[in-house]
Write a protein that holds these residues in place. Structure first.
Motif, PDB file in Angstrom:
ATOM      1  N   ALA A  28       9.846  63.200  39.310  1.00 18.67           N
ATOM      2  CA  ALA A  28      10.651  62.197  40.028  1.00 18.67           C
ATOM      3  C   ALA A  28      10.010  60.803  39.956  1.00 18.67           C
ATOM      4  O   ALA A  28      10.150  59.998  40.885  1.00 18.67           O
ATOM      5  CB  ALA A  28      10.856  62.621  41.475  1.00 18.67           C
ATOM      6  N   ASN A  29       9.316  60.546  38.870  1.00 19.63           N
ATOM      7  CA  ASN A  29       8.657  59.254  38.652  1.00 19.63           C
ATOM      8  C   ASN A  29       7.733  58.857  39.798  1.00 19.63           C
ATOM      9  O   ASN A  29       7.458  57.677  40.023  1.00 19.63           O
ATOM     10  CB  ASN A  29       9.712  58.153  38.427  1.00 19.63           C
ATOM     11  CG  ASN A  29       9.137  57.002  37.627  1.00 19.63           C
ATOM     12  OD1 ASN A  29       8.243  57.195  36.795  1.00 19.63           O
ATOM     13  ND2 ASN A  29       9.593  55.789  37.908  1.00 19.63           N
ATOM     14  N   ASN A  30       7.243  59.843  40.555  1.00 19.17           N
ATOM     15  CA  ASN A  30       6.441  59.524  41.742  1.00 19.17           C
ATOM     16  C   ASN A  30       5.264  60.477  41.950  1.00 19.17           C
ATOM     17  O   ASN A  30       4.230  60.076  42.464  1.00 19.17           O
ATOM     18  CB  ASN A  30       7.344  59.554  42.989  1.00 19.17           C
ATOM     19  CG  ASN A  30       6.680  58.933  44.197  1.00 19.17           C
ATOM     20  OD1 ASN A  30       5.721  58.164  44.076  1.00 19.17           O
ATOM     21  ND2 ASN A  30       7.158  59.261  45.377  1.00 19.17           N
ATOM     22  N   PHE A  31       5.414  61.745  41.535  1.00 19.87           N
ATOM     23  CA  PHE A  31       4.381  62.740  41.818  1.00 19.87           C
ATOM     24  C   PHE A  31       3.699  63.169  40.530  1.00 19.87           C
ATOM     25  O   PHE A  31       4.325  63.801  39.673  1.00 19.87           O
ATOM     26  CB  PHE A  31       4.997  63.984  42.479  1.00 19.87           C
ATOM     27  CG  PHE A  31       5.773  63.688  43.718  1.00 19.87           C
ATOM     28  CD1 PHE A  31       5.145  63.682  44.963  1.00 19.87           C
ATOM     29  CD2 PHE A  31       7.133  63.411  43.659  1.00 19.87           C
ATOM     30  CE1 PHE A  31       5.859  63.408  46.108  1.00 19.87           C
ATOM     31  CE2 PHE A  31       7.853  63.136  44.807  1.00 19.87           C
ATOM     32  CZ  PHE A  31       7.220  63.122  46.037  1.00 19.87           C
ATOM     33  N   GLU A  32       2.414  62.838  40.411  1.00 15.68           N
ATOM     34  CA  GLU A  32       1.644  63.280  39.248  1.00 15.68           C
ATOM     35  C   GLU A  32       0.990  64.610  39.603  1.00 15.68           C
ATOM     36  O   GLU A  32       0.243  64.697  40.579  1.00 15.68           O
ATOM     37  CB  GLU A  32       0.590  62.214  38.937  1.00 15.68           C
ATOM     38  CG  GLU A  32      -0.036  62.354  37.578  1.00 15.68           C
ATOM     39  CD  GLU A  32      -1.128  61.307  37.412  1.00 15.68           C
ATOM     40  OE1 GLU A  32      -0.817  60.104  37.363  1.00 15.68           O
ATOM     41  OE2 GLU A  32      -2.304  61.722  37.375  1.00 15.68           O
TER      42      GLU A  32
END
Ligand code: ZN
Length: 279
Positions: A91-95
């Motif tokens: 989600a382009n947020n959680f690595e």
């Protein structure tokens, strides 16, 4: 307690002829293992904390647990999928980082996932349901509204990814309508706590030596949100989330229990991890 006493207690719990002489008040020989089921580097913390300006980073742990009771075993949450490539961005947020596989952590302490008695998820998001396929024979303990949302027509509406948990459709299942005493002696109790998702739940464990512990699921993601009763933007129902936090705070007080916040990395590093265990 000495090693021999511990052995005698667990042996007594397994042998019907001996348990007949054990007073009913004797606490069960419980063990609680804590597993590292992944790490999430959050790039934009305002997802969890509307008061934070966008761009603030945060590290979240992703804990899983195994309860060993004389009457069976329960896996509580299964973490991020262990096959996830290191550094995957969700989600382009959680690595995502999964340095330890859950299957391997279970094997290290002598448990074959296919022999686990019960599986319960705090909720069906992919950081909790990631490895459910390891447990095809375990009976799923799930709140009725969570099951309906997960296997209904619009799972995405609740943030669910059906591909993560499709295998659970074939597990034996017991749908719950509230709190549930897993082994019938009050030592391991599933607590209904809706809000994050429609059928979100927590796990209460009475450990004879450690004391009473409540495993949070995603009731709150870290201590600051818990203390201030802040609700992430994407929760299913904000008012329900606050009501569940208030009920949990009262429950903790009434039962002299501590809250283990499953995504709180600061708290996670202070816990004993498998192969060590709490009893
Ligand atoms: Zn989560």
């Amino acid at each position: 307690m000495t090693r021999t006493t511990r052995w005698l207690l667990s042996a007594a719990a397994l042998l019907p002829s001996i348990t007949a002489f054990v007073p009913a008040t004797t606490p069960p020989a419980l063990k609680l293992y804590v597993f590292d089921c992944g790490l999430m580097q959050v790039r934009n913390d305002s997802t969890f904390h509307p008061h934070n300006p966008p761009g603030v980073h945060r590290t979240l742990s992703d804990d899983c647990f195994l309860v060993v009771h004389p009457k069976g075993t329960l896996i509580w949450d299964t973490g991020l999928p262990e096959s996830t490539p290191d550094g995957t961005l969700l989600a382009n947020n959680f690595e995502l980082h999964i340095p330890h596989k859950l299957s391997q952590q279970l094997r290290e302490i002598g448990y074959d996932p296919t022999t686990i008695t019960y599986i319960a998820l705090s909720h069906f998001h992919s950081d909790h349901a990631g490895n459910v396929a390891l447990f095809p024979k375990a009976t799923l303990l799930v709140q009725r509204p969570e099951y309906a949302a997960a296997f209904g027509p619009t799972p995405q509406k609740f943030g669910f990814d059906p591909a993560t948990y499709a295998s659970l459709k074939s597990n034996p299942v017991k749908q719950l309508d509230g709190d549930y005493d897993v082994f019938g002696d009050g030592s391991v109790v599933i607590k209904r706590a809706p809000g994050h998702t429609p059928g979100h739940q927590m796990l209460f464990v009475r450990l004879p030596k450690t004391g009473n512990v409540l495993l949070s699921g995603d009731l709150a993601h870290f201590t600051d949100n818990w203390t201030n009763q802040r609700v992430p933007l994407y929760n299913f129902d904000s008012a329900q989330s606050v009501a569940s936090m208030r009920a949990a705070a009262q429950f903790l007080k009434d039962n002299h229990a501590v809250l283990w916040i499953q995504h709180d990395h600061d708290q996670f590093v202070t816990l004993k991890h498998s192969p060590l265990y709490y009893e």
